[in-house]
Design a protein around this motif. Structure first.
Motif, mmCIF file in Angstrom:
data_model
loop_
_atom_site.group_PDB
_atom_site.id
_atom_site.type_symbol
_atom_site.label_atom_id
_atom_site.label_comp_id
_atom_site.label_asym_id
_atom_site.label_seq_id
_atom_site.Cartn_x
_atom_site.Cartn_y
_atom_site.Cartn_z
ATOM 1 N N LEU A 6 0.866 -1.279 -0.013
ATOM 2 C CA LEU A 6 0.190 0.026 -0.019
ATOM 3 C C LEU A 6 0.851 1.285 0.227
ATOM 4 N N ASP A 7 2.045 1.432 0.641
ATOM 5 C CA ASP A 7 2.860 2.293 0.621
ATOM 6 C C ASP A 7 3.407 2.529 -0.793
ATOM 7 N N SER A 8 3.575 1.525 -1.470
ATOM 8 C CA SER A 8 4.344 1.578 -2.870
ATOM 9 C C SER A 8 3.306 2.282 -3.722
ATOM 10 N N ILE A 9 1.937 1.741 -3.569
ATOM 11 C CA ILE A 9 0.908 2.496 -4.171
ATOM 12 C C ILE A 9 0.917 3.945 -4.111
ATOM 13 N N GLU A 10 0.830 4.304 -2.853
ATOM 14 C CA GLU A 10 0.966 5.686 -2.384
ATOM 15 C C GLU A 10 1.656 6.452 -3.113
ATOM 16 N N GLN A 11 2.926 5.882 -3.296
ATOM 17 C CA GLN A 11 4.008 6.785 -4.026
ATOM 18 C C GLN A 11 3.821 6.642 -5.447
ATOM 19 N N ILE A 12 3.162 5.823 -5.866
ATOM 20 C CA ILE A 12 2.958 5.918 -7.479
ATOM 21 C C ILE A 12 1.525 6.797 -7.514
ATOM 22 N N GLN A 13 0.769 6.842 -6.767
ATOM 23 C CA GLN A 13 -0.359 7.831 -6.784
ATOM 24 C C GLN A 13 0.053 9.375 -6.861
ATOM 25 N N GLU A 14 1.326 9.629 -6.244
ATOM 26 C CA GLU A 14 1.959 10.847 -6.117
ATOM 27 C C GLU A 14 2.684 11.328 -7.287
ATOM 28 N N LEU A 15 2.593 10.410 -8.242
ATOM 29 C CA LEU A 15 3.251 11.129 -9.560
ATOM 30 C C LEU A 15 2.316 11.716 -10.384
ATOM 31 N N ASP A 16 2.913 12.645 -11.285
ATOM 32 C CA ASP A 16 2.227 13.543 -12.166
ATOM 33 C C ASP A 16 2.140 12.676 -13.494
ATOM 34 N N LEU A 17 1.079 11.948 -13.885
ATOM 35 C CA LEU A 17 0.924 11.120 -15.281
ATOM 36 C C LEU A 17 -0.145 11.582 -16.206
ATOM 37 N N ALA A 18 -0.376 12.916 -15.913
ATOM 38 C CA ALA A 18 -1.342 13.544 -16.688
ATOM 39 C C ALA A 18 -0.935 13.392 -18.330
ATOM 40 N N ASN A 19 0.401 13.422 -18.614
ATOM 41 C CA ASN A 19 0.670 13.318 -20.077
ATOM 42 C C ASN A 19 1.361 12.160 -20.317
ATOM 43 N N VAL A 20 1.158 11.122 -19.731
ATOM 44 C CA VAL A 20 1.737 9.798 -19.933
ATOM 45 C C VAL A 20 0.579 8.798 -20.546
ATOM 46 N N PRO A 21 0.429 8.337 -21.642
ATOM 47 C CA PRO A 21 -0.495 7.719 -22.396
ATOM 48 C C PRO A 21 -0.753 6.262 -21.855
ATOM 49 N N PRO A 22 -2.046 5.851 -21.649
ATOM 50 C CA PRO A 22 -2.225 4.464 -20.810
ATOM 51 C C PRO A 22 -1.493 3.478 -21.824
ATOM 52 N N THR A 23 -1.193 2.494 -21.191
ATOM 53 C CA THR A 23 -0.390 1.315 -21.723
ATOM 54 C C THR A 23 -0.599 -0.137 -21.115
ATOM 55 N N SER A 24 -0.861 -1.095 -21.717
ATOM 56 C CA SER A 24 -1.113 -2.254 -21.296
ATOM 57 C C SER A 24 0.206 -3.259 -21.268
ATOM 58 N N ASN A 25 1.227 -2.798 -22.101
ATOM 59 C CA ASN A 25 2.588 -3.372 -22.120
ATOM 60 C C ASN A 25 3.587 -2.353 -22.527
ATOM 61 N N PRO A 26 4.544 -2.364 -21.624
ATOM 62 C CA PRO A 26 5.691 -1.401 -22.016
ATOM 63 C C PRO A 26 6.460 -1.870 -23.261
ATOM 64 N N LEU A 27 6.409 -3.014 -23.573
ATOM 65 C CA LEU A 27 7.011 -3.390 -24.957
ATOM 66 C C LEU A 27 6.048 -3.130 -26.170
ATOM 67 N N ASN A 28 7.008 -2.841 -27.151
ATOM 68 C CA ASN A 28 6.223 -2.963 -28.519
ATOM 69 C C ASN A 28 5.972 -4.092 -29.199
ATOM 70 N N LEU A 29 4.912 -4.793 -28.659
ATOM 71 C CA LEU A 29 4.968 -6.192 -29.392
ATOM 72 C C LEU A 29 3.692 -6.179 -30.138
ATOM 73 N N THR A 30 3.674 -7.196 -31.091
ATOM 74 C CA THR A 30 2.400 -7.452 -31.839
ATOM 75 C C THR A 30 2.141 -9.013 -31.475
#
Length: 93
Positions: A34-58
């Motif tokens: 839960l502490d780790s999740i709180e740290q992630i929630q503090e990040l500014d992700l407004a300009n980061v597009p949603p992604t389901s996988n960080p790798l460009n796979l097809t």
């Protein structure tokens, strides 16, 4: 930190039987998560597009296209046992 009472409640909902030692250990581990999740929630992700996988796979799987039906005799040929035109399997008691 998540309380031991909360851990016991979640374990009860999940139908898990935890010992006192497991409850104590889980309390610390879940608190860290839960502490780790709180740290992630503090990040500014407004300009980061949603992604389901960080790798460009097809998808490398072949297209799903209909083919001729496999005759029953051909499907059963490699089977070690067949019973009345079906796959024969050992009984599970």
């Amino acid at each position: 930190m998540i309380s031991e009472e909360q851990v016991r409640n979640v374990a009860n909902l999940a139908r898990l039987g935890l010992t006192d030692a497991e409850v104590e250990k889980m309390s610390g581990q879940l608190g860290a998560i839960l502490d780790s999740i709180e740290q992630i929630q503090e990040l500014d992700l407004a300009n980061v597009p949603p992604t389901s996988n960080p790798l460009n796979l097809t998808n490398v799987v072949r297209p799903d296209e209909p083919h001729r039906e496999l005759p029953r005799e051909e499907a059963l040929r490699p089977a070690p046992d067949d019973a009345d035109g079906l796959f024969g399997v050992p009984r599970i008691d």
